[in-house]
Write a protein that holds these residues in place. Structure first.
Motif, short mmCIF file in Angstrom:
data_model
loop_
_atom_site.label_atom_id
_atom_site.label_comp_id
_atom_site.label_asym_id
_atom_site.label_seq_id
_atom_site.Cartn_x
_atom_site.Cartn_y
_atom_site.Cartn_z
N LEU A 62 0.82 -1.21 0.00
CA LEU A 62 0.00 0.00 0.00
C LEU A 62 0.85 1.25 0.00
N ARG A 63 1.91 1.24 0.81
CA ARG A 63 2.79 2.40 0.90
C ARG A 63 4.23 1.94 1.06
N PRO A 64 5.14 2.43 0.22
CA PRO A 64 6.55 2.01 0.30
C PRO A 64 7.17 2.27 1.66
N ASP A 65 6.80 3.38 2.32
CA ASP A 65 7.39 3.67 3.62
C ASP A 65 6.90 2.67 4.67
N TRP A 66 5.67 2.18 4.54
CA TRP A 66 5.19 1.16 5.46
C TRP A 66 5.97 -0.14 5.28
N ALA A 67 6.31 -0.47 4.05
CA ALA A 67 7.06 -1.70 3.77
C ALA A 67 8.41 -1.68 4.48
N THR A 68 9.06 -0.53 4.50
CA THR A 68 10.38 -0.44 5.15
C THR A 68 10.26 -0.44 6.67
N LYS A 69 9.10 -0.09 7.19
CA LYS A 69 8.91 -0.04 8.64
C LYS A 69 8.55 -1.40 9.23
N LEU A 70 7.98 -2.28 8.43
CA LEU A 70 7.51 -3.57 8.94
C LEU A 70 8.68 -4.46 9.34
N GLY A 71 8.64 -4.90 10.59
CA GLY A 71 9.69 -5.76 11.11
C GLY A 71 9.19 -7.19 11.32
N GLU A 72 9.77 -7.87 12.26
CA GLU A 72 9.50 -9.28 12.48
C GLU A 72 8.06 -9.53 12.93
N ALA A 73 7.50 -10.63 12.44
CA ALA A 73 6.16 -11.07 12.85
C ALA A 73 6.31 -12.24 13.82
N HIS A 74 5.85 -12.08 15.03
CA HIS A 74 5.99 -13.09 16.07
C HIS A 74 4.67 -13.81 16.31
N THR A 75 4.76 -15.07 16.71
CA THR A 75 3.59 -15.83 17.16
C THR A 75 3.97 -16.59 18.42
N LEU A 76 3.15 -16.48 19.46
CA LEU A 76 3.38 -17.20 20.70
C LEU A 76 2.26 -18.21 20.92
N ASP A 77 2.64 -19.42 21.26
CA ASP A 77 1.67 -20.47 21.58
C ASP A 77 1.44 -20.48 23.09
N ILE A 78 0.20 -20.24 23.50
CA ILE A 78 -0.13 -20.27 24.93
C ILE A 78 -1.39 -21.13 25.13
#
Length: 242
Positions: A62-78
């Motif tokens: 959607l936005r190039p600046d958002w693409a550069t801001k997106l970091g790691e995607a985490h998932t926790l199993d609880i």
């Protein structure tokens, strides 16, 4: 939009639903680096977690600046949260009101656990800003969605971890129609369509039928709330358009 936290990172509680998708866009508009965190806790609508990848990819395009801001995607199993609860979100039972006046979709302690785990992860990642989609304007009466609860937990986390965490709840005083409007302000019709097509909020995990507001069974409280919000949003947009 003024970016007041341009050089600060944030961690967004990102389930793959409408509210958390809007919160992710909100964070991307304000922070220089944004990571996401989802939880697998035995929820019936676990399909929501599968929606996250497409939502993140859509926001990156959607936005190039958002693409550069997106970091790691985490998932926790609880899974313990499901094991100790007896609710319509973690068991195959009908959705109804309980004797205590709360719907049986309330998972006791869920947001308290989520935010505590998020703070623990943020501590390790060097992040102090945590964003969640809690809301007490247009909700089901869940006590762990209240502003007072979030503020109290914020204080407890800061004391218990000796870090200046700031819990952001941008939807706290918005109803679902206003949440759609916020998404439009952040990303226009492209973001609106992305959330309608790729997010998931239905408690029963149904993705067979595409409604005007998105996918879902159309009958559960989450779907009904989302549908009413969409109708209100469309009505507001119609009045604003000459």
């Amino acid at each position: 939009m003024t970016d007041q936290t341009a050089d600060i990172s944030a961690l967004v509680l990102f389930s793959g639903g409408q509210d958390s998708a809007t919160c992710l866009a909100w964070a991307l508009a304000r922070f220089s680096h944004v990571e996401t965190l989802g939880f697998s806790y035995g929820q019936r609508h676990i399909v929501e977690l599968a929606c996250r990848e497409a939502l993140i990819a859509g926001m990156a395009s959607l936005r190039p600046d958002w693409a550069t801001k997106l970091g790691e995607a985490h998932t926790l199993d609880i899974p313990t949260l499901s094991a100790i609860s007896d609710t319509a979100l973690t068991r195959d039972m009908a959705i109804e009101m309980g004797a205590d006046g709360l719907p049986n979709t309330f998972v006791p302690g869920r947001n308290l656990v989520f935010l505590t785990f998020a703070a623990a992860l943020a501590y390790r990642r060097g992040i102090t800003h945590i964003v969640g989609g809690m809301c007490e304007t247009d909700y089901s009466g869940y006590p762990d969605c209240r502003d007072d609860t979030i503020k109290a937990l914020n204080t407890a986390l800061n004391l218990g971890m000796a870090r200046p965490f700031e819990l952001h709840t941008p939807l706290m005083w918005l109803d679902k129609a206003a949440t759609w409007s916020l998404a439009h302000d952040l990303g226009g019709e492209t973001l609106i369509d992305l959330i309608r097509d790729q997010s998931h909020t239905c408690y029963l995990g149904e993705r067979g039928e595409r409604h005007d507001w998105g996918y879902g069974c159309g009958e559960c409280p989450a779907c009904q709330l989302r549908a009413r919000g969409w109708s209100g949003y469309v009505a507001t947009r119609s009045k604003a358009t000459p």
